[in-house]
Design an enzyme around this catalytic site. Structure first.
Site, PDB file in Angstrom:
ATOM      1  N   ALA A 142       3.223  -0.506  -7.617  1.00 21.62           N
ATOM      2  CA  ALA A 142       3.536  -0.647  -9.045  1.00 21.62           C
ATOM      3  C   ALA A 142       4.476   0.459  -9.511  1.00 21.62           C
ATOM      4  O   ALA A 142       4.651   1.477  -8.849  1.00 21.62           O
ATOM      5  CB  ALA A 142       2.244  -0.610  -9.867  1.00 21.62           C
TER       6      ALA A 142
ATOM      7  N   LYS B 239       1.464   0.691 -16.487  1.00 20.74           N
ATOM      8  CA  LYS B 239       1.595   0.510 -15.038  1.00 20.74           C
ATOM      9  C   LYS B 239       1.799  -0.975 -14.751  1.00 20.74           C
ATOM     10  O   LYS B 239       0.939  -1.794 -15.086  1.00 20.74           O
ATOM     11  CB  LYS B 239       0.346   1.026 -14.337  1.00 20.74           C
ATOM     12  CG  LYS B 239       0.360   0.873 -12.824  1.00 20.74           C
ATOM     13  CD  LYS B 239      -0.908   1.471 -12.233  1.00 20.74           C
ATOM     14  CE  LYS B 239      -0.947   1.348 -10.729  1.00 20.74           C
ATOM     15  NZ  LYS B 239      -2.203   1.900 -10.168  1.00 20.74           N
TER      16      LYS B 239
ATOM     17  N   ASP C  25      -8.970   7.013  -3.388  1.00 16.46           N
ATOM     18  CA  ASP C  25      -7.604   7.509  -3.170  1.00 16.46           C
ATOM     19  C   ASP C  25      -7.422   8.862  -3.870  1.00 16.46           C
ATOM     20  O   ASP C  25      -6.456   9.069  -4.603  1.00 16.46           O
ATOM     21  CB  ASP C  25      -6.583   6.492  -3.682  1.00 16.46           C
ATOM     22  CG  ASP C  25      -5.168   6.783  -3.168  1.00 16.46           C
ATOM     23  OD1 ASP C  25      -5.052   7.510  -2.157  1.00 16.46           O
ATOM     24  OD2 ASP C  25      -4.201   6.298  -3.771  1.00 16.46           O
TER      25      ASP C  25
END
Length: 670
Positions: free
Chosen positions: A26, A43, A137
């Protein structure tokens, strides 16, 4: 920051200003929310990925998971949706920079600053884990530092609700960033909150060392190191590294998830203890410490791994123990001999120095007293012994961390000859039980906590409870805490204001629940037609969203009743001019088509038929046909020919009417 050459508006509300980041799936834009007049980060998923149902589902789940997280160290999610054949998320815009850019610019951070950032990040992860969400992440690029120094964790881009349907994760697909993988992620196994703890441990390592523990030419190479290799010791990269900090990193980066911190909250607490100079829990772990000389009591042969390369060039390692032949142990005699020689030399030096101090080998030797205040007792002992000084130790309670030298006599700089230094060493603060003060009046609670030896931070919040009543405390009552530590309490402040939440797009029941959460009440509810907001959902509020109001203020809602309709009026038997004016006026706003129909003379200029018929519900602004009578066949023919729509139907209608008139002449036109 790059400027987007084609500024556009998403959903008629979000005006894209410039692109501020780009990831693997993205782009992130700085945008302006025209409805609330505030900057936001938008986003937007790459359009080519919008056709992939698994990506879209993951993107949708990101929005739902993150939108439910409300924490001071987590970037807020405001909205999400679909536009221009792709999907987007609207988030809080953070005015600052990422931890990754800080590390690129500064190389490494002071341990105090690294612990502060790590503690705030761990607190955010702990909150997310308690709400069933893992990040998966964690990396410096997803940790943002605002311009006023606050820490914000962002991009739950591959987060998933713990316990959710695993069918959305393909077998063997490993998500995340290889440099910060946990071993279980690198092997394609399931990840839980302890995987986030490992990744944060890697970030803590990088903040101290200025580089991550594992590097390689490919993600596969890096991932395999996470599984099979120990990281380089922090002490080899940072010689003066604090053993306590290194122990925290080592515990967070244990390859066995069960050996790590049990929760991100425990990691946050240990980092806070380090910042306050207190003993850390990780120091009690009897395993190899990164950056320390402490070693495990036992060693073992590690199983080898057989790697299989799967999608995205990432490995799934299947453990298969392979027999390893051991070699006969080497003789240690030379090593022992060397150690004995070194000890003899050291003993000779000590005897000589002691003798000189007593005058046996000439004049006594004088030594400057080193400054050992604020050193750990073991470090102080080494410093004094190195110059031939003796020492006596007295232990006492002190605010300094346990084992720290707080005073010495003689002080540094004085010259002694074979003398003794008196050391005062902290036993740490005496522990006291935190009294429970929830429900008490503010002044009584403050007095009780101060009498127990604690510092107090009081924060007023809006509440329905009686004025100045204590609502919460941290740590909670009954916990043991060092005297002099801080207890934070919140109390009901009658002067505190509440910010009206943005309820647009919520159902009426959801809006009422949100108001209750903010100590606000529901006022009047007004229905308003809307073609853009579904029926039963909030269009706007009064006072408006983000307005500061007093506790218990009534918030009025404007709720959609769905698209507007009108009732088709009856215009049969009216003059055509009157009927046309009625149909074209508000609220109908119809487009009117007139068709002349052959009738008797009494109906000249009168509406004899309409389509749609009167009395039905219909959307305003559509088309209406009215049939107007005429007794002149020539006029009828010319009107039919002039009609631009439904010519054939007009002709048929005229013919039929004409036939009817001919058959009933004596009845209709006596």
């Amino acid at each position: 920051m790059t400027t987007d050459p084609e500024k556009r508006i998403v959903l008629g509300r979000y005006e894209l200003k410039s692109q501020i980041a780009r990831g693997g799936t993205a782009r992130v834009y700085l945008a302006r929310d025209s409805r609330l007049d505030r900057p936001v980060a938008l986003k937007m998923l790459f359009p080519e990925l919008s056709t992939d149902s698994s990506f879209v589902e993951r993107f949708r789940r990101e929005a739902q998971a993150a939108a439910n997280l409300n924490h001071q160290n987590i970037v807020s999610v405001y909205d999400w949706g679909e536009s221009e054949n792709t999907y987007f998320i609207v988030m809080e815009y953070v005015d600052g920079r990422s931890l990754s850019s800080m590390l690129r610019a500064e190389g490494h951070l002071p341990l105090d600053e690294a612990a502060l950032i790590g503690s705030a990040t761990a607190s955010a992860l702990a909150y997310a884990h308690r709400h069933g969400v893992i990040h998966r992440d964690v990396k410096p690029g997803n940790v943002l530092i605002t311009s006023d120094g606050r820490v914000k964790v962002t991009d739950f881009g591959i987060a998933r609700a713990m316990g959710a349907d695993d069918s959305l994760t393909q077998t063997g697909l490993v998500m995340g960033t290889a440099t910060y993988f946990s071993p279980e992620q690198a092997q394609g196994h399931g990840a839980d909150g302890r995987s986030d703890i490992y990744s944060l441990g890697v970030v803590l390592y990088e903040m101290a060392a200025g580089r991550p523990p594992f590097t390689g030419d490919t993600p596969v190479a890096i991932a395999l190191q996470h599984v099979r290799e120990d990281p380089p010791s922090l002490s080899s990269l940072v010689p003066d590294i604090s053993p306590a900090y290194a122990a925290i990193v080592a515990k967070a980066m244990e390859k066995d998830p069960g050996a790590r911190y049990a929760s991100a909250g425990e990691l946050a607490d240990d980092l806070e203890r380090f910042r306050l100079g207190k003993p850390v829990a990780a120091a009690d772990v009897p395993t190899t410490v990164i950056g320390s000389s402490v070693q495990s009591e036992y060693t073992s042969v590690q199983p080898r791994y057989e790697e299989k390369i799967v999608s995205d060039d990432l490995p799934v390692a299947r453990r298969r123990p392979i027999h390893v032949e051991t070699k006969p142990p080497r003789s240690r005699t030379p090593i022992y001999a060397a150690l004995i020689a070194v000890l003899i030399i050291l003993l000779g030096i000590i005897v000589y120095a002691g003798g000189r101090g007593l005058g046996y080998f000439g004049a006594p030797v004088s030594f400057p007293v080193p400054n050992v205040v604020n050193q750990n007792i073991s470090q102080a002992e080494q410093s004094l012994s190195a110059v031939g000084l003796k020492y006596n130790v007295t232990y006492l309670f002190n605010q300094a961390s346990q084992g720290t030298v707080v005073n010495q006599n003689p002080s540094s700089g004085n010259i002694v000859s074979g003398g003794t230094v008196q050391l005062e060493v902290s036993k740490g603060s005496p522990m006291s039980q935190v009294p429970s003060v929830v429900g008490q009046q503010l002044s009584d609670a403050q007095q009780a906590l101060k009498q127990a030896g604690f510092k107090v931070i009081s924060q007023g919040v809006a509440s329905n409870q009686p004025a100045n009543q204590v609502l919460t405390q941290s740590p909670s009552g009954g916990k043991s805490l060092s005297t002099g530590d801080t207890v934070t309490i919140t109390y009901s402040d009658p002067n505190a204001s509440v910010v009206v939440p943005d309820l647009t797009g919520m159902s009426q029941s959801q809006a009422e629940f949100q108001l209750g959460q903010k100590n606000l009440s529901l006022g009047t509810t007004t229905q308003q037609a809307s073609s853009s907001v579904p029926s039963g959902y909030v269009i706007s509020t009064s006072p408006a969203a983000n307005t500061s109001v007093a506790v218990n203020t009534q918030i009025n809602l404007v709720v959609s009743s769905g698209p507007s309709t009108v009732t088709m009026p009856y215009v049969i038997s009216q003059q055509s001019t009157t009927a046309t004016a009625t149909l074209q006026a508000a609220p109908y706003n119809f487009s009117v088509t007139i068709i002349q129909t052959l009738t008797c003379q009494a109906d000249d200029g009168i509406v004899v038929k309409q389509s749609p018929i009167g009395g039905i519900s219909i959307s305003p602004g559509g088309s209406v046909i009215i049939y107007v009578g005429t007794s002149n066949p020539t006029t009828t023919s010319s009107q039919v020919t002039a009609s631009t729509s439904s010519t054939s139907s007009s002709t048929t209608s005229s013919s039929t009417t004409s036939t009817t008139s001919a058959n009933t002449t004596t009845t209709i036109c006596p």
